[in-house]
Write a protein that holds these residues in place. Structure first.
Motif, PDB file in Angstrom:
ATOM      1  N   ALA A   1       9.973  55.542 -81.921  1.00 45.17           N
ATOM      2  CA  ALA A   1       8.756  54.729 -82.725  1.00 45.17           C
ATOM      3  C   ALA A   1       7.938  55.577 -83.339  1.00 45.17           C
ATOM      4  CB  ALA A   1       8.321  53.778 -81.596  1.00 45.17           C
ATOM      5  N   GLU A   2       7.453  56.537 -82.739  1.00 50.81           N
ATOM      6  CA  GLU A   2       6.628  57.287 -83.650  1.00 50.81           C
ATOM      7  C   GLU A   2       7.090  58.137 -84.788  1.00 50.81           C
ATOM      8  OE1 GLU A   2       3.800  61.467 -82.571  1.00 50.81           O
ATOM      9  OE2 GLU A   2       3.835  59.786 -81.132  1.00 50.81           O
ATOM     10  N   ALA A   3       8.314  58.572 -84.713  1.00 49.05           N
ATOM     11  CA  ALA A   3       8.779  59.334 -85.730  1.00 49.05           C
ATOM     12  C   ALA A   3       9.142  58.218 -86.864  1.00 49.05           C
ATOM     13  CB  ALA A   3      10.265  60.178 -85.461  1.00 49.05           C
ATOM     14  N   SER A   4       9.755  57.051 -86.314  1.00 52.69           N
ATOM     15  CA  SER A   4      10.027  55.998 -87.435  1.00 52.69           C
ATOM     16  C   SER A   4       8.729  55.598 -88.310  1.00 52.69           C
ATOM     17  CB  SER A   4      10.595  54.739 -86.681  1.00 52.69           C
ATOM     18  OG  SER A   4      12.024  55.081 -86.196  1.00 52.69           O
ATOM     19  N   GLU A   5       7.639  55.494 -87.458  1.00 50.68           N
ATOM     20  CA  GLU A   5       6.479  55.090 -88.508  1.00 50.68           C
ATOM     21  C   GLU A   5       6.041  56.133 -89.270  1.00 50.68           C
ATOM     22  OE1 GLU A   5       1.865  54.496 -87.111  1.00 50.68           O
ATOM     23  OE2 GLU A   5       3.374  53.622 -85.830  1.00 50.68           O
ATOM     24  N   GLN A   6       6.379  57.380 -88.953  1.00 55.35           N
ATOM     25  CA  GLN A   6       5.856  58.584 -89.916  1.00 55.35           C
ATOM     26  C   GLN A   6       6.948  58.594 -90.946  1.00 55.35           C
ATOM     27  OE1 GLN A   6       5.750  62.338 -87.988  1.00 55.35           O
ATOM     28  NE2 GLN A   6       4.150  61.740 -86.581  1.00 55.35           N
TER      29      GLN A   6
ATOM     30  N   GLU B   1       6.130  55.547 -93.376  1.00 58.98           N
ATOM     31  CA  GLU B   1       4.893  56.066 -94.412  1.00 58.98           C
ATOM     32  C   GLU B   1       5.402  57.024 -95.449  1.00 58.98           C
ATOM     33  OE1 GLU B   1       1.990  57.432 -91.742  1.00 58.98           O
ATOM     34  OE2 GLU B   1       1.613  55.427 -90.584  1.00 58.98           O
ATOM     35  N   LEU B   2       6.091  58.135 -95.263  1.00 55.50           N
ATOM     36  CA  LEU B   2       6.434  58.916 -96.153  1.00 55.50           C
ATOM     37  C   LEU B   2       7.485  58.499 -97.113  1.00 55.50           C
ATOM     38  CD1 LEU B   2       7.149  62.103 -93.665  1.00 55.50           C
ATOM     39  CD2 LEU B   2       5.293  61.784 -95.392  1.00 55.50           C
ATOM     40  N   ALA B   3       8.292  57.488 -96.818  1.00 56.27           N
ATOM     41  CA  ALA B   3       9.109  56.997 -97.667  1.00 56.27           C
ATOM     42  C   ALA B   3       8.849  55.700 -98.396  1.00 56.27           C
ATOM     43  CB  ALA B   3      10.598  56.631 -96.961  1.00 56.27           C
ATOM     44  N   ALA B   4       7.523  55.383 -98.147  1.00 57.52           N
ATOM     45  CA  ALA B   4       7.158  53.989 -98.765  1.00 57.52           C
ATOM     46  C   ALA B   4       7.093  54.130-100.273  1.00 57.52           C
ATOM     47  CB  ALA B   4       5.467  53.878 -98.329  1.00 57.52           C
TER      48      ALA B   4
ATOM     49  N   VAL C   1      16.678  55.908 -95.889  1.00 57.52           N
ATOM     50  CA  VAL C   1      16.205  57.283 -96.039  1.00 57.52           C
ATOM     51  C   VAL C   1      17.202  58.214 -95.848  1.00 57.52           C
ATOM     52  CG1 VAL C   1      14.386  58.607 -95.441  1.00 57.52           C
ATOM     53  CG2 VAL C   1      14.011  56.126 -95.400  1.00 57.52           C
ATOM     54  N   ARG C   2      17.410  59.193 -96.916  1.00 59.03           N
ATOM     55  CA  ARG C   2      18.325  60.145 -96.941  1.00 59.03           C
ATOM     56  C   ARG C   2      17.734  61.341 -95.809  1.00 59.03           C
ATOM     57  NH1 ARG C   2      23.235  60.641 -97.933  1.00 59.03           N
ATOM     58  NH2 ARG C   2      23.064  62.918 -99.072  1.00 59.03           N
ATOM     59  N   VAL C   3      18.696  61.485 -95.178  1.00 63.19           N
ATOM     60  CA  VAL C   3      18.437  62.656 -94.325  1.00 63.19           C
ATOM     61  C   VAL C   3      19.503  63.756 -93.978  1.00 63.19           C
ATOM     62  CG1 VAL C   3      17.018  61.342 -92.732  1.00 63.19           C
ATOM     63  CG2 VAL C   3      19.434  61.491 -92.417  1.00 63.19           C
ATOM     64  N   GLU C   4      19.228  65.140 -93.433  1.00 60.84           N
ATOM     65  CA  GLU C   4      20.204  65.914 -92.910  1.00 60.84           C
ATOM     66  C   GLU C   4      20.180  65.981 -91.624  1.00 60.84           C
ATOM     67  OE1 GLU C   4      21.395  70.052 -94.832  1.00 60.84           O
ATOM     68  OE2 GLU C   4      19.918  70.485 -93.353  1.00 60.84           O
ATOM     69  N   VAL C   5      20.989  65.861 -90.832  1.00 64.28           N
ATOM     70  CA  VAL C   5      21.100  65.654 -89.268  1.00 64.28           C
ATOM     71  C   VAL C   5      21.993  66.875 -88.653  1.00 64.28           C
ATOM     72  CG1 VAL C   5      21.872  64.321 -87.334  1.00 64.28           C
ATOM     73  CG2 VAL C   5      21.378  63.420 -89.671  1.00 64.28           C
ATOM     74  N   THR C   6      21.346  67.272 -87.625  1.00 61.73           N
ATOM     75  CA  THR C   6      21.995  68.354 -86.850  1.00 61.73           C
ATOM     76  C   THR C   6      22.196  67.643 -85.381  1.00 61.73           C
ATOM     77  OG1 THR C   6      21.385  70.116 -88.450  1.00 61.73           O
ATOM     78  CG2 THR C   6      22.137  70.737 -86.209  1.00 61.73           C
ATOM     79  N   MET C   7      23.259  67.979 -84.762  1.00 57.68           N
ATOM     80  CA  MET C   7      23.716  67.445 -83.513  1.00 57.68           C
ATOM     81  C   MET C   7      24.328  68.632 -83.050  1.00 57.68           C
ATOM     82  SD  MET C   7      24.452  63.493 -83.013  1.00 57.68           S
ATOM     83  CE  MET C   7      23.381  62.409 -83.079  1.00 57.68           C
ATOM     84  N   GLY C   8      23.912  69.256 -82.090  1.00 63.70           N
ATOM     85  CA  GLY C   8      24.672  70.490 -81.304  1.00 63.70           C
ATOM     86  C   GLY C   8      24.990  71.430 -82.592  1.00 63.70           C
ATOM     87  N   GLY C   9      26.175  71.748 -82.926  1.00 64.39           N
ATOM     88  CA  GLY C   9      26.710  72.819 -84.157  1.00 64.39           C
ATOM     89  C   GLY C   9      27.089  72.262 -85.166  1.00 64.39           C
TER      90      GLY C   9
ATOM     91  N   GLU D   1      18.353  66.277 -84.676  1.00 59.83           N
ATOM     92  CA  GLU D   1      17.538  66.925 -85.500  1.00 59.83           C
ATOM     93  C   GLU D   1      17.570  66.280 -86.949  1.00 59.83           C
ATOM     94  OE1 GLU D   1      16.798  70.843 -87.744  1.00 59.83           O
ATOM     95  OE2 GLU D   1      16.573  71.137 -85.991  1.00 59.83           O
ATOM     96  N   ILE D   2      16.680  65.615 -87.466  1.00 55.08           N
ATOM     97  CA  ILE D   2      16.713  64.800 -88.651  1.00 55.08           C
ATOM     98  C   ILE D   2      15.751  65.538 -89.552  1.00 55.08           C
ATOM     99  CG2 ILE D   2      17.966  62.905 -87.895  1.00 55.08           C
ATOM    100  CD1 ILE D   2      15.045  61.380 -88.345  1.00 55.08           C
ATOM    101  N   ALA D   3      16.162  65.844 -90.893  1.00 50.48           N
ATOM    102  CA  ALA D   3      15.156  66.334 -91.787  1.00 50.48           C
ATOM    103  C   ALA D   3      15.467  65.363 -93.163  1.00 50.48           C
ATOM    104  CB  ALA D   3      15.455  67.789 -92.448  1.00 50.48           C
ATOM    105  N   LEU D   4      14.164  65.043 -93.588  1.00 51.87           N
ATOM    106  CA  LEU D   4      13.998  64.082 -94.732  1.00 51.87           C
ATOM    107  C   LEU D   4      14.488  64.837 -96.048  1.00 51.87           C
ATOM    108  CD1 LEU D   4      10.732  62.093 -93.880  1.00 51.87           C
ATOM    109  CD2 LEU D   4      13.281  61.730 -93.112  1.00 51.87           C
ATOM    110  N   ILE D   5      15.119  64.312 -96.956  1.00 50.54           N
ATOM    111  CA  ILE D   5      15.940  64.878 -97.763  1.00 50.54           C
ATOM    112  C   ILE D   5      15.502  63.816 -99.280  1.00 50.54           C
ATOM    113  CG2 ILE D   5      17.240  66.610 -97.014  1.00 50.54           C
ATOM    114  CD1 ILE D   5      19.532  64.912 -97.735  1.00 50.54           C
ATOM    115  N   ASP D   6      15.340  64.304-100.382  1.00 49.75           N
ATOM    116  CA  ASP D   6      15.342  63.265-101.520  1.00 49.75           C
ATOM    117  C   ASP D   6      13.780  62.585-101.735  1.00 49.75           C
ATOM    118  OD1 ASP D   6      17.748  64.320-102.122  1.00 49.75           O
ATOM    119  OD2 ASP D   6      18.793  62.379-101.512  1.00 49.75           O
ATOM    120  N   LEU D   7      12.887  63.256-100.882  1.00 47.46           N
ATOM    121  CA  LEU D   7      11.768  62.601-100.942  1.00 47.46           C
ATOM    122  C   LEU D   7      10.732  63.513-101.964  1.00 47.46           C
ATOM    123  CD1 LEU D   7      10.477  61.813 -97.238  1.00 47.46           C
ATOM    124  CD2 LEU D   7      11.536  60.376 -98.961  1.00 47.46           C
TER     125      LEU D   7
END
Length: 101
Positions: A27-32, A35-38, A47-55, A95-101
């Protein structure tokens, strides 16, 4: 901006023929993120993201969930689940990193 969290993989049965596997962004990350993608004109509120799970790292989108909590959901494709040997019910560090913002 980067968010790291542990989340359980869960299954959404949209139709009889298709099943989709997701993790829910806390929830806290979703709220942030909201706000950033508004104001970004992306389909379905994605919202476009780059995701890392394990390797495994890939680019995709997160989407507003349908629940009252307003959390984003991240689809986890079969190739990733297979590579990381994870399945529905498993908890994974994401791990998610926001991209295209």
């Amino acid at each position: 901006m980067v968010f790291v969290f542990d989340a359980e993989l869960w299954l959404w049965d949209a139709r009889r023929m298709d099943t989709w596997t997701f993790v829910t962004v806390p929830a806290e990350a979703s709220e942030q993120i909201r706000e950033l993608a508004a104001g970004l004109p992306r389909g379905f509120g994605s919202v476009r993201v780059e995701v890392t799970m394990g390797g495994t790292t890939w680019k995709t989108s997160i989407f507003p969930g349908s629940g009252a909590d307003g959390c984003y959901v991240l689809p986890v494709k079969k190739a990733v689940r297979k590579a990381e040997q994870i399945d529905v019910g498993d908890v994974t560090t994401t791990e998610i990193a926001l991209i295209d913002l």
